[in-house]
Design a protein around this motif. Structure first.
Motif, PDB file in Angstrom:
ATOM      1  N   LEU A 516       0.824  -1.212   0.000  1.00  0.00           N
ATOM      2  CA  LEU A 516       0.000   0.000   0.000  1.00  0.00           C
ATOM      3  C   LEU A 516       0.859   1.263   0.000  1.00  0.00           C
ATOM      4  O   LEU A 516       0.507   2.287  -0.593  1.00  0.00           O
ATOM      5  N   LYS A 517       1.999   1.187   0.687  1.00  0.00           N
ATOM      6  CA  LYS A 517       2.889   2.339   0.740  1.00  0.00           C
ATOM      7  C   LYS A 517       3.466   2.640  -0.658  1.00  0.00           C
ATOM      8  O   LYS A 517       3.548   3.802  -1.087  1.00  0.00           O
ATOM      9  N   ILE A 518       3.836   1.569  -1.366  1.00  0.00           N
ATOM     10  CA  ILE A 518       4.352   1.744  -2.719  1.00  0.00           C
ATOM     11  C   ILE A 518       3.268   2.316  -3.621  1.00  0.00           C
ATOM     12  O   ILE A 518       3.511   3.229  -4.438  1.00  0.00           O
ATOM     13  N   GLU A 519       2.043   1.777  -3.503  1.00  0.00           N
ATOM     14  CA  GLU A 519       0.951   2.266  -4.352  1.00  0.00           C
ATOM     15  C   GLU A 519       0.657   3.745  -4.078  1.00  0.00           C
ATOM     16  O   GLU A 519       0.410   4.528  -5.008  1.00  0.00           O
ATOM     17  N   ALA A 520       0.704   4.149  -2.790  1.00  0.00           N
ATOM     18  CA  ALA A 520       0.465   5.561  -2.473  1.00  0.00           C
ATOM     19  C   ALA A 520       1.569   6.446  -3.042  1.00  0.00           C
ATOM     20  O   ALA A 520       1.299   7.538  -3.577  1.00  0.00           O
ATOM     21  N   SER A 521       2.835   5.968  -2.937  1.00  0.00           N
ATOM     22  CA  SER A 521       3.946   6.745  -3.504  1.00  0.00           C
ATOM     23  C   SER A 521       3.829   6.876  -5.021  1.00  0.00           C
ATOM     24  O   SER A 521       4.017   7.949  -5.597  1.00  0.00           O
ATOM     25  N   MET A 522       3.484   5.750  -5.673  1.00  0.00           N
ATOM     26  CA  MET A 522       3.313   5.775  -7.124  1.00  0.00           C
ATOM     27  C   MET A 522       2.190   6.732  -7.534  1.00  0.00           C
ATOM     28  O   MET A 522       2.295   7.476  -8.517  1.00  0.00           O
ATOM     29  N   ALA A 523       1.108   6.722  -6.803  1.00  0.00           N
ATOM     30  CA  ALA A 523      -0.021   7.601  -7.120  1.00  0.00           C
ATOM     31  C   ALA A 523       0.369   9.068  -6.986  1.00  0.00           C
ATOM     32  O   ALA A 523      -0.023   9.911  -7.792  1.00  0.00           O
ATOM     33  N   GLN A 524       1.183   9.389  -5.941  1.00  0.00           N
ATOM     34  CA  GLN A 524       1.628  10.766  -5.755  1.00  0.00           C
ATOM     35  C   GLN A 524       2.538  11.216  -6.903  1.00  0.00           C
ATOM     36  O   GLN A 524       2.433  12.344  -7.405  1.00  0.00           O
ATOM     37  N   VAL A 525       3.459  10.318  -7.325  1.00  0.00           N
ATOM     38  CA  VAL A 525       4.359  10.650  -8.435  1.00  0.00           C
ATOM     39  C   VAL A 525       3.580  10.886  -9.722  1.00  0.00           C
ATOM     40  O   VAL A 525       3.801  11.851 -10.459  1.00  0.00           O
ATOM     41  N   ALA A 526       2.625   9.986 -10.006  1.00  0.00           N
ATOM     42  CA  ALA A 526       1.814  10.144 -11.223  1.00  0.00           C
ATOM     43  C   ALA A 526       0.999  11.429 -11.180  1.00  0.00           C
ATOM     44  O   ALA A 526       0.847  12.128 -12.193  1.00  0.00           O
ATOM     45  N   ASP A 548      -8.770  12.350 -11.843  1.00  0.00           N
ATOM     46  CA  ASP A 548      -8.786  10.912 -11.551  1.00  0.00           C
ATOM     47  C   ASP A 548      -7.566  10.509 -10.736  1.00  0.00           C
ATOM     48  O   ASP A 548      -7.671   9.722  -9.781  1.00  0.00           O
ATOM     49  N   LEU A 549      -6.397  11.049 -11.110  1.00  0.00           N
ATOM     50  CA  LEU A 549      -5.180  10.703 -10.370  1.00  0.00           C
ATOM     51  C   LEU A 549      -5.225  11.232  -8.933  1.00  0.00           C
ATOM     52  O   LEU A 549      -4.723  10.593  -8.006  1.00  0.00           O
ATOM     53  N   ARG A 550      -5.825  12.415  -8.745  1.00  0.00           N
ATOM     54  CA  ARG A 550      -5.927  12.958  -7.383  1.00  0.00           C
ATOM     55  C   ARG A 550      -6.821  12.066  -6.509  1.00  0.00           C
ATOM     56  O   ARG A 550      -6.503  11.786  -5.353  1.00  0.00           O
ATOM     57  N   LYS A 551      -7.925  11.598  -7.104  1.00  0.00           N
ATOM     58  CA  LYS A 551      -8.802  10.688  -6.353  1.00  0.00           C
ATOM     59  C   LYS A 551      -8.074   9.389  -6.030  1.00  0.00           C
ATOM     60  O   LYS A 551      -8.188   8.859  -4.915  1.00  0.00           O
ATOM     61  N   ALA A 552      -7.315   8.866  -6.995  1.00  0.00           N
ATOM     62  CA  ALA A 552      -6.589   7.617  -6.767  1.00  0.00           C
ATOM     63  C   ALA A 552      -5.526   7.783  -5.677  1.00  0.00           C
ATOM     64  O   ALA A 552      -5.328   6.901  -4.835  1.00  0.00           O
ATOM     65  N   ALA A 553      -4.821   8.939  -5.706  1.00  0.00           N
ATOM     66  CA  ALA A 553      -3.794   9.185  -4.686  1.00  0.00           C
ATOM     67  C   ALA A 553      -4.426   9.279  -3.285  1.00  0.00           C
ATOM     68  O   ALA A 553      -3.895   8.740  -2.309  1.00  0.00           O
ATOM     69  N   ALA A 555      -7.263   7.912  -2.333  1.00  0.00           N
ATOM     70  CA  ALA A 555      -7.744   6.588  -1.942  1.00  0.00           C
ATOM     71  C   ALA A 555      -6.583   5.714  -1.485  1.00  0.00           C
ATOM     72  O   ALA A 555      -6.697   4.976  -0.493  1.00  0.00           O
ATOM     73  N   ALA A 556      -5.432   5.787  -2.210  1.00  0.00           N
ATOM     74  CA  ALA A 556      -4.275   4.982  -1.817  1.00  0.00           C
ATOM     75  C   ALA A 556      -3.751   5.397  -0.450  1.00  0.00           C
ATOM     76  O   ALA A 556      -3.389   4.551   0.382  1.00  0.00           O
ATOM     77  N   GLN A 557      -3.711   6.716  -0.174  1.00  0.00           N
ATOM     78  CA  GLN A 557      -3.230   7.187   1.121  1.00  0.00           C
ATOM     79  C   GLN A 557      -4.187   6.782   2.242  1.00  0.00           C
ATOM     80  O   GLN A 557      -3.762   6.409   3.347  1.00  0.00           O
ATOM     81  N   GLN A 558      -5.515   6.852   1.967  1.00  0.00           N
ATOM     82  CA  GLN A 558      -6.490   6.439   2.974  1.00  0.00           C
ATOM     83  C   GLN A 558      -6.358   4.956   3.278  1.00  0.00           C
ATOM     84  O   GLN A 558      -6.440   4.538   4.448  1.00  0.00           O
ATOM     85  N   ALA A 559      -6.147   4.144   2.240  1.00  0.00           N
ATOM     86  CA  ALA A 559      -5.974   2.702   2.477  1.00  0.00           C
ATOM     87  C   ALA A 559      -4.736   2.437   3.306  1.00  0.00           C
ATOM     88  O   ALA A 559      -4.736   1.589   4.217  1.00  0.00           O
ATOM     89  N   LYS A 593       6.511  -1.384 -14.248  1.00  0.00           N
ATOM     90  CA  LYS A 593       5.213  -1.943 -14.628  1.00  0.00           C
ATOM     91  C   LYS A 593       4.223  -0.851 -15.018  1.00  0.00           C
ATOM     92  O   LYS A 593       3.453  -0.990 -15.976  1.00  0.00           O
ATOM     93  N   ALA A 594       4.244   0.261 -14.265  1.00  0.00           N
ATOM     94  CA  ALA A 594       3.335   1.371 -14.586  1.00  0.00           C
ATOM     95  C   ALA A 594       3.643   1.969 -15.963  1.00  0.00           C
ATOM     96  O   ALA A 594       2.733   2.262 -16.756  1.00  0.00           O
ATOM     97  N   GLN A 595       4.947   2.142 -16.248  1.00  0.00           N
ATOM     98  CA  GLN A 595       5.319   2.689 -17.569  1.00  0.00           C
ATOM     99  C   GLN A 595       4.927   1.732 -18.697  1.00  0.00           C
ATOM    100  O   GLN A 595       4.473   2.153 -19.767  1.00  0.00           O
ATOM    101  N   ILE A 596       5.095   0.430 -18.453  1.00  0.00           N
ATOM    102  CA  ILE A 596       4.725  -0.562 -19.472  1.00  0.00           C
ATOM    103  C   ILE A 596       3.220  -0.545 -19.703  1.00  0.00           C
ATOM    104  O   ILE A 596       2.744  -0.603 -20.853  1.00  0.00           O
ATOM    105  N   ARG A 597       2.431  -0.467 -18.622  1.00  0.00           N
ATOM    106  CA  ARG A 597       0.971  -0.404 -18.784  1.00  0.00           C
ATOM    107  C   ARG A 597       0.557   0.803 -19.609  1.00  0.00           C
ATOM    108  O   ARG A 597      -0.351   0.728 -20.436  1.00  0.00           O
TER     109      ARG A 597
END
Length: 762
Positions: A516-526, A548-553, A555-559, A593-597
């Motif tokens: 979850l920490k990685i996902e929150a960091s990735m969301a902030q960078v994006a 959309d990215l702000r909502k995802a970031a 949500a990731a931080q809340q999780a 993985k994010a760049q490949i997606r």
């Protein structure tokens, strides 16, 4: 008004005239033929294009073919009837080749269209009057058939100060213009007045040879008090040539390679003037002409007014052709005419004579002998050329020498061959040399054009390569900035976690917390990256993406906060010393993985994007290997109850299956693949329920949201958009693509995008 001041030309000859064969009787109307053959190329320039269909009934004077370019002329039906054929037909040419033509079967009624005379032509604007002449299909009736309307439209820099009317008719046997001037002098003068009104010359000169006394008297009477100058001059061949007549009447010479308009002169044949009179004052297009039927193989030589398209055989039969005496049938005169291959060829707008000669009348020339360098040809040449030199250069194919000796100034009058004691067919050599030079020049022009296209293509490729290199550097810089921002974001998350009282110590993070920490960091960078792009280019698409990215970031931080709070009371575990390297390896793999997606979502990636995708996949493979090595080197975590470990694995498996299904739906996968992924997701959900039952924790409230997949119609529309866009890009890269093909591809893409948008809104 008559002026006696005339000049002489160099050279010239006096062949037997034989004009008395056909100039003793008035002009006769030719019988109406049952069938008319109307070639589409009866003039100099582009052939006309048919505007009638097979089986269509046409009236006399109706337009049946339109001019296909500026240097072209229209074609009209010479009589009423039915269009029975459009295609190759006999054509008056020495080669005997066929040419495209319109064939009309006469209905015998000879019924006219409704004519529109313009008696008040002086009230018309100059363009309107020129258009009348253009639409009448008039081309020069005394020479090569240059469209008259084009000749009357010189460049703005050329001022026509002298209008010259050519009534010379210097070639032996031909008397068509002679009889026309005798019988239609009033129409001739009226046509000259229309020309003078159009071009406003300072002088109007009419030139007639002195062997036409009756024509001279008729024209002089028709001129009356008009300010036209009639000039009569001694008979000599070829004084009827355009440049020669200008020199005889004015004393001026057209420069080598130039045109009469270059010195302010404009020449028109007397037949053309009468055709202009008929078109403007009577409303009649050019559908007939005066033609001389002569030669000793005819019982009744004469001049006839023949409909354009009449087969030559029918006219000769009307003049009493004696087939057993016919040796050669020549269209034109004996000097510049050519032998017809058959009697089926039609009369066209430039046919001024049909000469049916006997063997005794025009015997074949004797075999050619070597040149004796007598110089007779040079004495006879009206253009002051050196025919014997041109002959030797033509034999040796010395094209540069031929051009240097002004081969293209030769008017092919045949005077040199007429006086040659060695019977050398000089004109034939000149014609062949001209054709060779023109062919070579065309090839050189094509080669130069191809070279220019190649150089332009190389320049485009060079610029494209430079642009690609710049884009690669820009991508590398963006990747470096993103990696730096990733490190900063990870550090911020780490500091925030350490500063939060409810957060567990860094050394005690579980696998779920790390994920979850990685996902929150990735969301902030994006999110930061998208915000930078939005600041540079504010578009609705980027605005929606940032939201959309702000909502995802969030949500990731809340999780992440929720999991940290749940495990706040759990016993902390101390991470090993090399846990930092393991964390960096996981972050690196997640970023790749994010760049490949992102690249995999592109509908039609170009070559650079595909290469970038392959590079990222290779880096991901190396990162996963490094991650596996770091995980194997790390000490085993503190023992946990077996049921808690199973529950965690079940949750992770469920999240992975849900992500795989969502990715496949976005990519528009086949229904079979989607069905397999849904079954796998259902199995993961059941495994999670089983793990929850085996654990001692209370079962959480299951709240699951699902996004419906893309239906079949939407998938088809998206596929069509992708294919249309790919085809358009391929056509745009091909420099030889026709504009119509490119426009059709753009319309296809536009229509596909419209259908997709309409379907999504419905």
């Amino acid at each position: 008004m008559t002026s006696l001041k005339v000049w002489d030309i160099h050279g010239g000859i006096h062949p037997p005239e034989h004009k008395e064969l056909s100039n003793r009787t008035p002009i006769q109307p030719a019988p109406l033929p049952k069938r008319l053959i109307l070639p589409l190329a009866q003039h100099l320039g582009a052939p006309a294009e048919p505007c009638v269909a097979l089986g269509e009934h046409v009236l006399k004077g109706q337009q049946i073919a339109v001019a296909s370019g500026f240097v072209s002329a229209a074609l009209h039906a010479p009589t009423s009837g039915v269009v029975s054929f459009i295609g190759p037909q006999p054509y008056p040419h020495v080669s005997g080749m066929l040419a495209n033509a319109i064939v009309i079967d006469s209905d015998g009624e000879d019924r006219w269209i409704e004519l529109e005379p313009h008696l008040d032509y002086r009230a018309l604007e100059r363009p309107a009057l020129l258009e009348l002449i253009r639409q009448a299909g008039i081309s020069g009736l005394g020479g090569a058939g240059f469209p008259t309307a084009v000749k009357l439209t010189p460049p703005p820099t050329q001022r026509i100060r002298t209008l010259i009317i050519n009534g010379t008719e210097c070639e032996p046997y031909i008397t068509a213009d002679d009889l026309l001037m005798r019988e239609k002098a009033a129409e001739l003068v009226a046509g000259i007045e229309i020309l003078a009104h159009l071009i406003q010359p300072q002088d109007v000169l009419i030139g007639i040879e002195d062997n036409k006394p009756e024509a001279i008297a008729a024209v002089r009477a028709a001129i009356g008090e008009r300010p036209f100058v009639l000039k009569v001059f001694p008979t000599k061949y070829p004084s009827g040539g355009e440049k020669q007549l200008i020199q005889i009447l004015t004393g001026e010479e057209v420069p080598s390679g130039g045109l009469p308009a270059d010195i302010g002169m404009l020449c028109q044949n007397v037949g053309t003037c009468v055709a202009i009179h008929d078109a403007v004052l009577l409303g009649k297009p050019l559908i007939s002409r005066i033609t001389t039927l002569t030669g000793e193989a005819l019982a009744r030589p004469m001049n006839v007014e023949a409909l354009i398209g009449t087969p030559a055989g029918e006219l000769l039969a009307f003049a009493g052709l004696e087939q057993n005496r016919l040796n050669r049938l020549i269209m034109g005169g004996p000097m510049m005419g050519f032998t017809l291959p058959s009697l089926d060829v039609p009369v066209i707008k430039t046919t001024n004579c049909l000469l049916a000669s006997t063997l005794e009348e025009l015997p074949p020339p004797p075999p050619a002998l070597p040149c004796i360098r007598c110089g007779e040809c040079a004495e006879a040449c009206p253009v002051s050329l050196l025919p014997q030199q041109l002959h030797f250069f033509a034999l040796g194919q010395e094209h540069e020498q031929l051009k240097a000796h002004h081969l293209f100034d030769c008017i092919e009058c045949g005077a040199c061959a007429y006086v040659c004691p060695s019977s050398i067919p000089l004109v034939q050599y000149y014609r062949a040399a001209k054709a060779e030079i023109r062919e070579l020049e065309q090839k050189q022009q094509k080669a130069e054009h191809s070279k220019q296209r190649f150089e332009l293509r190389q320049e485009r490729l060079r610029r494209a390569e430079e642009q690609k290199e710049a884009e690669r550097k820009a991508r590398a810089e963006r990747a470096a900035r993103a990696k730096a921002a990733q490190g900063e974001s990870a550090q911020v998350v780490s500091d925030t976690t350490a500063a939060t009282p409810s957060a567990a110590p860094k050394s005690g993070l579980s696998e779920t917390q790390k994920k979850l920490k990685i996902e929150a960091s990735m969301a902030q960078v994006a999110l930061k990256k998208a915000e930078k792009q939005l600041a540079a280019h504010d578009t609705p698409e980027l605005q929606a993406q940032v939201a959309d990215l702000r909502k995802a970031a969030e949500a990731a931080q809340q999780a992440l906060d929720a999991v940290m709070q749940e495990n706040a009371s759990a016993a902390p575990t101390v991470s090993p010393a090399d846990d930092e390297a393991l964390k960096k390896a996981k972050i690196e793999a997640a970023m790749l993985k994010a760049q490949i997606r992102k690249l995999e979502k592109l509908e039609a990636p170009d070559d650079d994007q595909q290469a970038e995708l392959a590079r990222l996949r290779q880096q991901l493979h190396e990162a996963e290997q490094a991650l596996a090595a770091a995980q194997s080197a790390a000490p085993a975590p503190a023992a946990k109850p077996a049921d808690d470990e199973a529950l965690k694995k079940a949750k992770i498996e469920l999240a992975m299956k849900r992500a795989e299904l969502k990715k496949a739906e976005k990519a528009g996968a086949q229904e079979a693949e989607l069905s397999r992924l849904r079954d796998a997701l259902q199995a993961a959900e059941q495994a999670l329920h089983a793990a929850e039952d085996a654990s001692h924790k209370p079962a959480p409230e299951l709240v699951r949201t699902s996004k419906p997949g893309i239906d079949e119609r939407q998938r088809e529309l998206k596929t069509e958009v992708a294919f249309a866009r790919a085809d358009l890009r391929k056509l745009e890269r091909d420099e030889q693509t026709e504009p119509t093909t490119l426009e059709a591809a753009r319309l296809r893409l536009s229509e596909a995008e419209r259908q997709l948008a309409d379907y999504q809104q419905s």
